[in-house]
Design a protein around this motif. Structure first.
Motif, PDB file in Angstrom:
ATOM      1  N   ASP A  69       0.783  -1.233   0.000  1.00 27.84           N
ATOM      2  CA  ASP A  69       0.000   0.000   0.000  1.00 27.84           C
ATOM      3  C   ASP A  69       0.813   1.281   0.000  1.00 27.84           C
ATOM      4  OD1 ASP A  69      -2.292  -1.596   0.152  1.00 27.84           O
ATOM      5  OD2 ASP A  69      -2.196  -1.657   2.339  1.00 27.84           O
ATOM      6  N   ALA A 275      -5.129  -2.257   1.677  1.00 26.65           N
ATOM      7  CA  ALA A 275      -6.022  -1.199   1.229  1.00 26.65           C
ATOM      8  C   ALA A 275      -7.281  -1.735   0.561  1.00 26.65           C
ATOM      9  CB  ALA A 275      -5.283  -0.258   0.275  1.00 26.65           C
ATOM     10  N   TYR A 349      -5.358   4.988   4.822  1.00 29.48           N
ATOM     11  CA  TYR A 349      -6.530   4.127   4.710  1.00 29.48           C
ATOM     12  C   TYR A 349      -7.856   4.848   4.945  1.00 29.48           C
ATOM     13  CZ  TYR A 349      -2.909   0.570   4.959  1.00 29.48           C
ATOM     14  OH  TYR A 349      -1.781  -0.191   4.722  1.00 29.48           O
TER      15      TYR A 349
END
Length: 428
Positions: A69, A275, A349
Motif C-alpha cells: 500500500d 487497502a 486508509y
C-alpha cells in the motif's frame, strides 16, 4: 505543492522524527516485475554510507520500507540537525538518482538477497499460498518480488514508477520532536518546495481476482523432513470496520489449532489487512506423519468458527488481551514512531482522525466475531498449500477434499511474461 504536513512540536526534546509516506506501494508493480517498488525504495538512498552517517553523525536512524500500500521513509536524529535531515529527505524524493550503473548494482544486490530467502520452505509456502488465493491480483505476489521478477525490472520501469507515484500530493509528511512549527515550515519550503505536484493520483483500480482452485497445491521439496502447511481465505481491508474482529478471530483460530496439534509443532494464524482486501492465513511447520492431521484440523477450526463452534466469551477476551499486549509492546518500544504510524495509517486508509486501536479491540463482541466469521469463512473453502517431499506426501494428501495438484518443481505461482498486459491501475 499539495503535501499534507502534520507537526507536533515538543519543546526541549533533543530528538526529532521525520516520516514521509508515499501512498502507492508494491500493488502497482508491473506484471512480471514484482519487487520493482522495493527496488525503487532502494534507490532513494543508494549510498550505503548514508545510513552510517545518520547513525553516527546525527545520532539517528534511517529506514525505508515498501508494502503493498505504500513506500515509507523514516528519518530521525538530533533536533539541532533538523535542516540536514530535511535536506537528506529532499535528495531522496526530489533529486532521486536513477543512473544505469546504480540501478544495476542495487538490483543485483536485491536479487542476491531474494535468492538466499527463496531457498527456505517458508518462503516458498508463503509465495505459493498468496498466488493460489489471489492469482495475478496484486496480493497474489510477494512485495519483495522473486529473483526472476526482480531481474526483469529495469531503469525505465523505475522512472515510470517515479513519475507516476513520487509526488507530494500523493504523500503525507509527519514531524514529531524538538522543532518549532515555524522552523519546520521554513525548512520544508526551502528543501521540499521544488517538489512538483503530480497531475493526478493514480487510483488503485485492479481487475478483480478469479475464484481460487479448491485442490491442494503440493510443492515438491525433495528430501525435506519438515513440511510447510498453509490454509488461507480472502480477508478484509484495513478500512473495513470488521477488520479488528477478523484479527481477533485469527488469534482464536491460532489457539484452537495449536491445541489440537500439541506443543511439538508450530501453528499460527493471522489476518493481514491491506487497502483493498486482506488475507487470513493459517501456517504450520510439521513432520510428514502429522501433515494430514494438520490440514484436517485447520479446516475444522475454520468451519467451526463459522458455524458449529463460534468464538466464546473467554476465547474472545483472551484474544483481546493478546492483541492489546502486542499494541502496548509496540508503543513501549518506540512511542514516537508508534504515534506517527497511527497518523499515517489514518491518512493512507481513510480512517477517522480520532481512530483508537485499543478502543476498536475492546469494542468487539462475540456477536461481532460470529458475524465476521460467517462473512469470512461461510462462503468458500480455504485455499491450501503444502511444501515438502512430494514422494512421501502424495498418497496421504490425495485423501484431502478436492484432491491435490502437483505441478512438479513449480511453486504454483503464475509468473507472467514480460509481454503480458499488466493488470495494475488505470489512469483516470
Amino acid at each position: 505543492n499539495g503535501l499534507p504536513i502534520l507537526v507536533w512540536p515538543q519543546p526541549g526534546e533533543p530528538k526529532v522524527l521525520l516520516r514521509l509516506r508515499i501512498n502507492s506501494g508494491t500493488a502497482f508493480d508491473l506484471a512480471g516485475k514484482d519487487g520493482m517498488t522495493q527496488l525503487l525504495a532502494d534507490t532513494l538512498f543508494p549510498d550505503p554510507t548514508t545510513r552510517q552517517y545518520v547513525a553516527e553523525e546525527l545520532e539517528g536512524r534511517l529506514h525505508v520500507s515498501a508494502t503493498y500500500d505504500y513506500l515509507d521513509i523514516s528519518l530521525s536524529g538530533r533536533a539541532s540537525d533538523f535542516e540536514r535531515l530535511v535536506e537528506l529527505l529532499r535528495n531522496a524524493v526530489v533529486n532521486i538518482r536513477l543512473g544505469n550503473e546504480e540501478v544495476t548494482r542495487l538490483r543485483d544486490e536485491r536479487v542476491k538477497q531474494t535468492q538466499e530467502l527463496s531457498a527456505a520452505p517458508t518462503w516458498q509456502a508463503d509465495r505459493a499460498i498468496k498466488s493460489r488465493l489471489y492469482g495475478e491480483y496484486p496480493y497474489g505476489r510477494l512485495p519483495a518480488g522473486t529473483p526472476e521478477t526482480l531481474a526483469r525490472a529495469a531503469r525505465p520501469d523505475l522512472m515510470l514508477a517515479r513519475d507516476r507515484f513520487l509526488h507530494p500530493n500523493n504523500s503525507t509528511l509527519i514531524v514529531i520532536g524538538g522543532v518549532e512549527r515555524n522552523r519546520a515550515m521554513r525548512a520544508f519550503r526551502q528543501f521540499l518546495g521544488a517538489w512538483r505536484k503530480g497531475d493526478a493520483i493514480v487510483p488503485a483500480s485492479f481487475r478483480q481476482p478469479e475464484t481460487p482452485a479448491t485442490s491442494t497445491l503440493l510443492v515438491d521439496l525433495p528430501g525435506s523432513t519438515t513440511n510447510e502447511v498453509r490454509l488461507a481465505v480472502r480477508g478484509l481491508s484495513r478500512a473495513d470496520r470488521d477488520q479488528t474482529a477478523a484479527r481477533l478471530l485469527a488469534l482464536i483460530a491460532s489457539t484452537r489449532w495449536q491445541a489440537i496439534l500439541g506443543n511439538g509443532h508450530t501453528a499460527t494464524a493471522r489476518h493481514d489487512a491491506h487497502a483493498l482486501g486482506g488475507v487470513l492465513t493459517l501456517s504450520a511447520s510439521v513432520d510428514t506423519a502429522t501433515t494430514l492431521k494438520t490440514f484436517a484440523a485447520g479446516r475444522e477450526v475454520l468451519q467451526n468458527l463459522a458455524a458449529a463452534m463460534p468464538a466464546t466469551t473467554a476465547e474472545l477476551e483472551k484474544a483481546k488481551q493478546t492483541a492489546l499486549a502486542e499494541l502496548n509492546q509496540r508503543r513501549a518500544q518506540d512511542g514516537t514512531n508508534f504515534l506517527a504510524e497511527q497518523w499515517l495509517d489514518a491518512a493512507t486508509y481513510g480512517l477517522p482522525a480520532n481512530y483508537d486501536e485499543a478502543q476498536a479491540i475492546n469494542s468487539v463482541t462475540t456477536a461481532d466475531a460470529q458475524r465476521v466469521a460467517a462473512r469470512l469463512l461461510g462462503n468458500a473453502p480455504p485455499v491450501s498449500v503444502v511444501v515438502g517431499d512430494a514422494a512421501r506426501l502424495r498418497e496421504e494428501l490425495s485423501k484431502l477434499p478436492g484432491g491435490i495438484e502437483t505441478p512438479g518443481t513449480d511453486t504454483g505461482v503464475k509468473t507472467p511474461t514480460a509481454t503480458t498486459s499488466p493488470p495494475p491501475a488505470k489512469r483516470p
